[in-house]
Design an enzyme around this catalytic site. Structure first.
Site, PDB file in Angstrom:
ATOM      1  CB  THR A  11      -0.926  -0.009   1.236  1.00 29.92           C
ATOM      2  OG1 THR A  11      -1.847  -1.076   1.090  1.00 29.92           O
ATOM      3  CG2 THR A  11      -1.689   1.289   1.374  1.00 29.92           C
ATOM      4  CG  ASP A  55      -1.858  -6.510  -2.659  1.00 28.08           C
ATOM      5  OD1 ASP A  55      -1.673  -7.273  -1.690  1.00 28.08           O
ATOM      6  OD2 ASP A  55      -2.772  -5.682  -2.695  1.00 28.08           O
ATOM      7  CB  SER A  56       2.405  -8.163   0.739  1.00 31.25           C
ATOM      8  OG  SER A  56       1.337  -8.098   1.662  1.00 31.25           O
ATOM      9  CB  THR A  87       0.115  -4.098   6.161  1.00 28.54           C
ATOM     10  OG1 THR A  87      -1.165  -4.062   5.520  1.00 28.54           O
ATOM     11  CG2 THR A  87       0.735  -2.726   6.173  1.00 28.54           C
ATOM     12  CG  ASP A  88      -3.056  -7.553   3.219  1.00 24.08           C
ATOM     13  OD1 ASP A  88      -3.471  -6.969   4.232  1.00 24.08           O
ATOM     14  OD2 ASP A  88      -3.562  -7.385   2.085  1.00 24.08           O
ATOM     15  NE  ARG A 220      -4.317 -19.936  13.558  1.00 26.69           N
ATOM     16  CZ  ARG A 220      -4.790 -18.702  13.444  1.00 26.69           C
ATOM     17  NH1 ARG A 220      -5.200 -18.285  12.261  1.00 26.69           N
ATOM     18  NH2 ARG A 220      -4.869 -17.906  14.480  1.00 26.69           N
ATOM     19  CD  GLN A 252      -8.714 -22.274  16.576  1.00 24.90           C
ATOM     20  OE1 GLN A 252      -9.715 -21.744  17.051  1.00 24.90           O
ATOM     21  NE2 GLN A 252      -8.766 -23.411  15.935  1.00 24.90           N
ATOM     22  CB  CYS A 253      -5.558 -17.861  22.332  1.00 25.89           C
ATOM     23  SG  CYS A 253      -6.998 -18.754  22.886  1.00 25.89           S
TER      24      CYS A 253
END
Ligand code: ASP
Length: 319
Positions: A11, A55-56, A87-88, A220, A252-253
């Site tokens: 971005t 775009d990442s 950032t993705d 996960r 997953q936490c």
């Protein structure tokens, strides 16, 4: 002090097009030139643009390797490095750089923006200025400079999809870099790595398929390390083990991490040789799996690598 800035896309260097934001050559380059010319950033800053800018969302382990190689090859010439990135998947690249650049005695600062430099009110210039400044002052290792914070590159996660302070990282006393007496590059090759979340009554065939199709799996799990203990889940995880497919479990936490063995409902994981990822982020777990599979060792040495703290990515002292 000379800085090499590697611009990968994202971005920060995008402009509006008819399909939405897309990268354009020159945006980041011009901003760096303006910052150094006006004295807001100290030069010299050489800019290396990766071709094509992406775009990442399009990034792969081959892109991690290209960035790491560019840094490794320039390590004799430059004192510090800045990587501008979308950032993705910035957290995946930061994790991969920590595992690639063994023993680098220089700072690598990864940054990006939530709004393009071409848009009014962008956070891009602040992040870029802070990253160029951190490149002069940060300790050796891979750091993420974002929203006014300098974050541990092996523990960082994107935690907000729109806010300017979009990243967070649990602190660590261990520097964000693979320790090594000599500077060396660990090359990563792309493998078939699956990342699957457990959920109540989740489709067991998916796990069986992943065990048969993937080279490595990131699982996960719930909370401190539980998963549905069903015959189908057992069969799938055992099949992965029997095929020599490492399985790395993370929680997953977002905070606290795993403590395998706390609950009997986690026994299915222990019985089938799943590696305890403790409090590793899923992004790091995915990148670390790619590196584990790129190692020349056998199944057990890969599992040892995955389960031990390499660069502050998990609780515990580095082995
Ligand atoms: N889609 C963009 C990217 O990751 C998002 C960003 O940079 O903020 O490249």
């Amino acid at each position: 002090m000379s800085i090499l800035l590697i611009h990968t896309g994202g971005t920060i260097g995008m402009e509006q097009t008819e399909h939405g934001f897309a990268p354009r050559i020159g945006i980041v380059e011009d901003a760096v030139a303006d910052l150094t010319a006006s004295g807001q950033a100290e030069g010299p800053v050489e800019v290396l643009r990766l071709d094509p800018l992406i775009d990442s969302a399009q990034a792969t382990p081959d892109d991690w390797r290209r960035v790491a190689r560019s840094i490794h090859q320039a390590a004799e010439v430059h004192d510090a490095f800045v990587v501008t990135h979308g950032t993705d998947t910035l957290a995946y690249t930061a994790a991969a750089l920590c595992l690639s650049l063994a023993g680098l005695r220089k700072p690598v600062i990864v940054t990006g923006a939530m709004l393009p430099l071409t848009v009014a009110g962008s956070d891009g210039l602040d992040n870029l200025t802070a990253a160029l400044s951190a490149a002069r002052t940060a300790p050796p290792g891979v750091w993420v400079q974002f929203g006014g914070q300098l974050l541990h590159g092996a523990r960082v996660r994107k935690s907000h999809s729109t806010a300017f302070d979009a990243f967070e990282a649990a602190p660590s006393d261990v520097p964000p870099l693979l320790p090594s007496r000599q500077s060396a590059l660990n090359d990563v090759r792309a493998h078939k790595v699956g990342i699957l979340s457990v959920a109540p009554g989740c489709c067991a065939e998916l796990f069986a398929h992943a065990a048969a199709a993937c080279d490595g799996l990131v699982l996960r799990c719930y909370g401190s390390g539980t998963a549905p203990d069903t015959p189908a889940m057992r069969r799938a995880l055992q099949a992965a083990h029997d095929r020599g497919v490492p399985v790395l479990a993370v929680s997953q936490c977002p905070e606290g991490g795993m403590r395998l063995g706390t609950y009997a409902a986690g026994k299915v994981l222990q019985d089938t040789g799943v590696v305890d990822g403790r409090d590793m982020s899923p992004e790091m777990a995915f990148a670390k799996m790619q590196f584990a599979l790129s190692l020349s060792g056998d199944f057990d040495s890969r599992r040892d690598f995955l389960g031990s703290n390499q660069c502050g990515e998990m609780l515990g002292t580095p082995d």
